[in-house]
Design a protein around this motif. Sequence first.
Motif, PDB file in Angstrom:
ATOM      1  N   SER A 121       0.950  -1.333   0.001  1.00 62.42           N
ATOM      2  CA  SER A 121      -0.099  -0.335   0.122  1.00 62.42           C
ATOM      3  C   SER A 121       0.914   1.343   0.124  1.00 62.42           C
ATOM      4  CB  SER A 121      -0.734   0.303   0.837  1.00 62.42           C
ATOM      5  OG  SER A 121      -2.152  -0.790   1.272  1.00 62.42           O
ATOM      6  N   CYS A 122       1.558   1.024   0.789  1.00 67.68           N
ATOM      7  CA  CYS A 122       2.395   2.038   1.031  1.00 67.68           C
ATOM      8  C   CYS A 122       3.194   2.868  -0.318  1.00 67.68           C
ATOM      9  CB  CYS A 122       3.545   2.314   1.594  1.00 67.68           C
ATOM     10  SG  CYS A 122       5.251   3.341   2.199  1.00 67.68           S
ATOM     11  N   ALA A 123       3.939   1.200  -1.053  1.00 65.23           N
ATOM     12  CA  ALA A 123       4.586   2.024  -2.746  1.00 65.23           C
ATOM     13  C   ALA A 123       3.398   2.041  -3.956  1.00 65.23           C
ATOM     14  CB  ALA A 123       4.844   0.029  -3.248  1.00 65.23           C
ATOM     15  N   ALA A 124       2.330   1.737  -3.651  1.00 61.64           N
ATOM     16  CA  ALA A 124       0.855   2.235  -4.672  1.00 61.64           C
ATOM     17  C   ALA A 124       1.002   3.183  -4.276  1.00 61.64           C
ATOM     18  CB  ALA A 124      -0.160   1.554  -4.141  1.00 61.64           C
ATOM     19  N   PHE A 125       1.009   4.462  -2.953  1.00 60.76           N
ATOM     20  CA  PHE A 125       0.664   5.518  -2.405  1.00 60.76           C
ATOM     21  C   PHE A 125       1.796   6.538  -2.567  1.00 60.76           C
ATOM     22  CE2 PHE A 125      -2.946   4.143   0.794  1.00 60.76           C
ATOM     23  CZ  PHE A 125      -3.131   4.747   0.371  1.00 60.76           C
ATOM     24  N   SER A 126       3.219   5.794  -3.144  1.00 61.24           N
ATOM     25  CA  SER A 126       4.113   6.540  -3.329  1.00 61.24           C
ATOM     26  C   SER A 126       4.477   7.122  -4.674  1.00 61.24           C
ATOM     27  CB  SER A 126       5.469   5.535  -3.032  1.00 61.24           C
ATOM     28  OG  SER A 126       5.583   5.970  -1.343  1.00 61.24           O
ATOM     29  N   ARG A 127       4.047   5.492  -5.082  1.00 60.36           N
ATOM     30  CA  ARG A 127       3.887   5.944  -6.937  1.00 60.36           C
ATOM     31  C   ARG A 127       2.724   7.290  -7.268  1.00 60.36           C
ATOM     32  NH1 ARG A 127       0.557   1.871 -10.275  1.00 60.36           N
ATOM     33  NH2 ARG A 127       0.162   3.381 -12.383  1.00 60.36           N
ATOM     34  N   ALA A 128       1.594   6.453  -6.822  1.00 60.27           N
ATOM     35  CA  ALA A 128       0.560   7.537  -7.001  1.00 60.27           C
ATOM     36  C   ALA A 128       0.893   9.235  -6.830  1.00 60.27           C
ATOM     37  CB  ALA A 128      -0.999   7.303  -6.353  1.00 60.27           C
ATOM     38  N   LEU A 129       1.901   9.754  -5.186  1.00 59.72           N
ATOM     39  CA  LEU A 129       1.475  10.557  -5.489  1.00 59.72           C
ATOM     40  C   LEU A 129       2.567  11.126  -6.351  1.00 59.72           C
ATOM     41  CD1 LEU A 129       1.890  10.138  -1.218  1.00 59.72           C
ATOM     42  CD2 LEU A 129       0.823  11.863  -2.531  1.00 59.72           C
ATOM     43  N   LEU A 130       3.796  10.528  -6.471  1.00 63.83           N
ATOM     44  CA  LEU A 130       4.738  10.652  -7.472  1.00 63.83           C
ATOM     45  C   LEU A 130       4.646  11.656  -8.618  1.00 63.83           C
ATOM     46  CD1 LEU A 130       7.685   8.550  -6.089  1.00 63.83           C
ATOM     47  CD2 LEU A 130       8.223  10.912  -6.222  1.00 63.83           C
ATOM     48  N   GLU A 131       3.918  10.246  -9.189  1.00 69.21           N
ATOM     49  CA  GLU A 131       2.663  10.673 -10.712  1.00 69.21           C
ATOM     50  C   GLU A 131       1.762  11.800 -11.007  1.00 69.21           C
ATOM     51  OE1 GLU A 131       3.613   5.904 -12.678  1.00 69.21           O
ATOM     52  OE2 GLU A 131       1.671   6.607 -11.739  1.00 69.21           O
ATOM     53  N   ALA A 132       1.332  11.983  -9.524  1.00 67.20           N
ATOM     54  CA  ALA A 132       0.844  13.247  -9.300  1.00 67.20           C
ATOM     55  C   ALA A 132       1.511  14.747 -10.142  1.00 67.20           C
ATOM     56  CB  ALA A 132      -0.300  12.716  -8.665  1.00 67.20           C
ATOM     57  N   ALA A 133       2.611  13.705  -9.644  1.00 67.68           N
ATOM     58  CA  ALA A 133       3.321  15.494  -8.857  1.00 67.68           C
ATOM     59  C   ALA A 133       4.057  15.155 -10.428  1.00 67.68           C
ATOM     60  CB  ALA A 133       4.577  15.425  -7.897  1.00 67.68           C
ATOM     61  N   GLY A 134       3.200  14.498 -11.437  1.00 69.02           N
ATOM     62  CA  GLY A 134       4.715  14.923 -12.782  1.00 69.02           C
ATOM     63  C   GLY A 134       5.527  14.277 -12.864  1.00 69.02           C
ATOM     64  N   HIS A 135       6.165  12.804 -11.892  1.00 68.81           N
ATOM     65  CA  HIS A 135       7.500  12.494 -11.999  1.00 68.81           C
ATOM     66  C   HIS A 135       7.628  11.112 -12.857  1.00 68.81           C
ATOM     67  CE1 HIS A 135       9.704  15.485 -10.041  1.00 68.81           C
ATOM     68  NE2 HIS A 135       8.174  15.284  -8.456  1.00 68.81           N
ATOM     69  N   LEU A 136       7.787  10.717 -13.136  1.00 69.41           N
ATOM     70  CA  LEU A 136       8.532   9.223 -13.906  1.00 69.41           C
ATOM     71  C   LEU A 136       8.790   8.182 -13.547  1.00 69.41           C
ATOM     72  CD1 LEU A 136      10.107  10.364 -17.186  1.00 69.41           C
ATOM     73  CD2 LEU A 136       7.789   9.545 -17.247  1.00 69.41           C
ATOM     74  N   VAL A 137       8.315   6.875 -12.514  1.00 65.99           N
ATOM     75  CA  VAL A 137       8.170   6.561 -11.831  1.00 65.99           C
ATOM     76  C   VAL A 137       8.644   5.001 -11.722  1.00 65.99           C
ATOM     77  CG1 VAL A 137       8.310   5.863  -9.378  1.00 65.99           C
ATOM     78  CG2 VAL A 137       7.539   8.146 -10.417  1.00 65.99           C
ATOM     79  N   HIS A 138       9.762   3.936 -11.284  1.00 66.27           N
ATOM     80  CA  HIS A 138       9.854   2.932 -11.811  1.00 66.27           C
ATOM     81  C   HIS A 138       9.804   2.135 -10.402  1.00 66.27           C
ATOM     82  CE1 HIS A 138      11.677   3.081 -15.382  1.00 66.27           C
ATOM     83  NE2 HIS A 138      13.160   3.306 -14.561  1.00 66.27           N
ATOM     84  N   VAL A 139       8.806   1.059 -10.200  1.00 64.14           N
ATOM     85  CA  VAL A 139       7.765   0.165  -8.925  1.00 64.14           C
ATOM     86  C   VAL A 139       7.988  -0.959  -9.409  1.00 64.14           C
ATOM     87  CG1 VAL A 139       6.044  -0.217  -6.915  1.00 64.14           C
ATOM     88  CG2 VAL A 139       5.850   2.173  -8.601  1.00 64.14           C
ATOM     89  N   HIS A 140       8.986  -1.438  -8.296  1.00 61.89           N
ATOM     90  CA  HIS A 140       9.059  -3.105  -7.861  1.00 61.89           C
ATOM     91  C   HIS A 140       7.827  -3.422  -6.880  1.00 61.89           C
ATOM     92  CE1 HIS A 140      11.043  -6.584  -5.850  1.00 61.89           C
ATOM     93  NE2 HIS A 140      11.245  -6.972  -7.373  1.00 61.89           N
TER      94      HIS A 140
END
Length: 441
Positions: free
Chosen positions: A56-75
Motif C-alpha cells: 500500500s505504501c508503494a502504491a501511494f508513493s507511486r500515486a503521489l510521485l506520478e500526480a506530481a508529474g514524475h516518472l516512476v519505476h515500481v518493484h
Amino acid sequence: MTTLAADREIESLMALHPKGFDLSLDRISRLLERLGNPQDHLPPVIHIAGTNGKGSCAAFSRALLEAAGHLVHVHTSPHLVNWHERYRLAAEGGGRLVDDDVFAETIARVAKANEGQTITVFEILTAVTFLLFSEHPAEAAVIEVGLGGRFDATNVIDRPAVSVIMPVSLDHEAYLGDRVELIAAEKAGIIKRGCPVVIGAQESDTALQVLIETAERLDCPTFVYGQDFLAFEENGRMVYQDEDGLMDLPPPRLPGRHQFANAAAAIAAVKAAGFEISHRAAEKAMATVAWPGRMQKLPQGRLTDLAPKGADIWLDGGHNPGAGIVVAEALAEQEEKNPRPLFLIAGMINTKDQAGYFRAFKGLVRHVYTVPVSLSEAGVPNDELAVRATEAGLSAEPVSSVANALMLLRDSWDGQPPRILIGGSLYLAGAVLAENGTPPT
C-alpha cells in the motif's frame, strides 16, 4: 499481453535454482558485479520494508510521485497473476507493466551473467529489477522488500533516498525470528547511515523502539508516525499533518482506516526523499491510487457472475493476524455505512497463523467457506482450514472452490444481498483475479 517468452525463461530458472529464500547478500552481490552494478545507477530510491502495508505504501508513493508529474519505476512482490506485475516501468501518463519481450530478454541476460552459479530465483529476478530500472529513464524508483530487510536481495542499495519501515508484526518466523523485536531488527537492516528514515504506524512499542534506536545509531534524519507526522479523519476527509502544516485531503481510494496511516507514511517518505508534493498532487493521488488484491472491490467477471444477485464482493490477500485485524476493521466500517450480512471465503497456506487470522472476524462474519489454495504447494486442505476457523469461534464448512462457494451461497441465501470477503492468501487472490478474468494491469 502475451506472457509466454518471460514465463519460459522463469520456468527454466525454476528448474535450475531454488524457488525459496536463502537469506544472504553474497550471491546477488556477485551477480550484480558481473552486470556492472546496476543498483548503483538508479534514480532516487524509496526502499520499503515491513510486515503489513508495504505494498500500500508503494502504491501511494507511486500515486503521489506520478500526480506530481514524475516518472516512476515500481518493484513489488509477490505478483498476483503474472510475473510482469513486479516490474512497473516509468512512462509518460503513468507507469506500465514491463513489456514481455523486454522482460524475457533481461531475464536471459541476467541468467547468462550468473553462469550457472548457485542462486535463488528471487535473487535473479531482483537483479532483473536493478537492470531494468537502470536502463530505463525515471526520476524515482519505489522498491519493496521481498522478505525481512537485512538480508533481502533488494538490500544492496547503498544510499536510498529514504528507507521506510511499515508496521512490523510476527510473520515468516522461520526466517526472521519469533519475537517482534527480532523481526524489527531484521526490517531495520535496510536503514543506511545518514539516509532519511520514515517509520510508519507501529502496533508494538518494542518494535518502534528498535527501529528508532537503529536510526539514531546510524545518524539518520528520522520521521516517526504519531510524532513527526500523522493522519486522521475529520468530517469524512483525511487530514495529513507534519512540521510543514496540514493538508485537507479526500479519503484514500483504498478502503479501510489503516490506509490513512499508510498514505501518511508515503507522503512523509516522498517528502523525505526530496520531492515536493503539492496539495493538488496529494488530492489527485488519494483519488487515483490503486493496489490490486488488497481490499479490492471485485469487478464484474466470470466468478462474480456466480454470486448472489447484488452481492458486494471484496478480495484481500492479507494472510496474518495483523492483516486480519485491519481487514475486519475495514469491513466493520462498511457495515456501519451500509449494513449487510457478511460471509468469508478463505484459503490459506500452512506457514501462516490461520486461527489468528480468523479470530479477527469473530462476531462479524456469519459463516466461513474454506477452499483449497491451488497455486501453492503449501495450501492448507480446506477441511483442516475449516477446523481452524471453528477453533477461532466461527461457523465454517469446507467447499471445493471459490466458484462453488459463491454458487452455494447464491442457492442457499435468500435474504438481503450479502457482502462477501474472499481472503487469507495472496495466492488465492491471484487465482481469483485470473479466474474472474480481471488480472492487474
